[in-house]
Design a protein around this motif. Sequence first.
Motif, mmCIF file in Angstrom:
data_model
loop_
_atom_site.group_PDB
_atom_site.id
_atom_site.type_symbol
_atom_site.label_atom_id
_atom_site.label_comp_id
_atom_site.label_asym_id
_atom_site.label_seq_id
_atom_site.Cartn_x
_atom_site.Cartn_y
_atom_site.Cartn_z
ATOM 1 N N GLU A 189 -1.190 -0.143 5.830
ATOM 2 C CA GLU A 189 -0.192 0.203 4.884
ATOM 3 C C GLU A 189 -0.677 1.638 4.642
ATOM 4 O O GLU A 189 0.126 2.634 4.174
ATOM 5 C CB GLU A 189 -0.282 -0.641 3.713
ATOM 6 C CG GLU A 189 -1.607 -0.717 3.012
ATOM 7 C CD GLU A 189 -1.565 -1.891 1.994
ATOM 8 O OE1 GLU A 189 -2.457 -1.955 1.189
ATOM 9 O OE2 GLU A 189 -0.605 -2.600 2.117
ATOM 10 N N ASP A 226 7.164 -6.502 4.447
ATOM 11 C CA ASP A 226 6.125 -6.132 3.676
ATOM 12 C C ASP A 226 5.576 -4.845 4.133
ATOM 13 O O ASP A 226 4.620 -4.718 4.846
ATOM 14 C CB ASP A 226 5.034 -7.252 3.362
ATOM 15 C CG ASP A 226 3.990 -6.766 2.498
ATOM 16 O OD1 ASP A 226 4.224 -5.747 1.656
ATOM 17 O OD2 ASP A 226 2.649 -7.206 2.397
ATOM 18 N N LEU A 227 6.080 -3.754 3.581
ATOM 19 C CA LEU A 227 5.728 -2.575 3.967
ATOM 20 C C LEU A 227 4.503 -2.133 3.143
ATOM 21 O O LEU A 227 3.493 -1.159 3.654
ATOM 22 C CB LEU A 227 6.563 -1.227 3.552
ATOM 23 C CG LEU A 227 7.994 -1.220 4.398
ATOM 24 C CD1 LEU A 227 8.969 -0.441 3.905
ATOM 25 C CD2 LEU A 227 7.764 -1.088 5.681
ATOM 26 N N GLY A 228 3.992 -2.446 2.133
ATOM 27 C CA GLY A 228 2.930 -2.142 1.278
ATOM 28 C C GLY A 228 3.074 -0.704 0.839
ATOM 29 O O GLY A 228 3.710 0.111 1.360
ATOM 30 N N THR A 238 4.732 0.564 -1.380
ATOM 31 C CA THR A 238 6.118 1.044 -1.731
ATOM 32 C C THR A 238 6.417 0.749 -3.101
ATOM 33 O O THR A 238 5.772 -0.490 -3.679
ATOM 34 C CB THR A 238 7.208 0.462 -0.861
ATOM 35 O OG1 THR A 238 7.246 -0.808 -0.915
ATOM 36 C CG2 THR A 238 6.730 1.068 0.566
#
Length: 140
Positions: A2, A125-127, A129
């Motif tokens: 991430e 789940d981009l983390g 953000t």
Amino acid sequence: MEWVVLVGRVLFVLLFFGSGLGHLTQTQAMAGYAGSKGVPAPRASVLGSGVLIVVGGLMVLLGIWADLGALLLVVFLLPTAFLMHNFWSVTDPQGRQMEQTQFLKDLSLAGAALALFAFFATTPDLGLTITGPLLDGWFE
């Protein structure tokens, strides 16, 4: 991973913030140039595109509907490439080369923004953000 995505987002949007700031602070000069290229309503176009790239860049940077932010950047880059960097109509070899480089840069950035859009819209789940994607599931 991430953190790598975050650093990539930061590096990607730097160009757009610099350009957007120029659009919003040097509007008259940029509108004159846009008008010479045949852009309709040059002042409004310069201001509108400045807002578009600053907002799109902020959305990508902060991860607020980053998928939509990436699409906003594509909406700026593609017309800009063809309207502002029409190298095929330049007769001076040095000017032609400069415009071709800018044209290809805009197309390359549009491709990267489009790839980021796909990444943001399909990665659950981009983390690191603020929000998830706005257009999640629209393009499956």
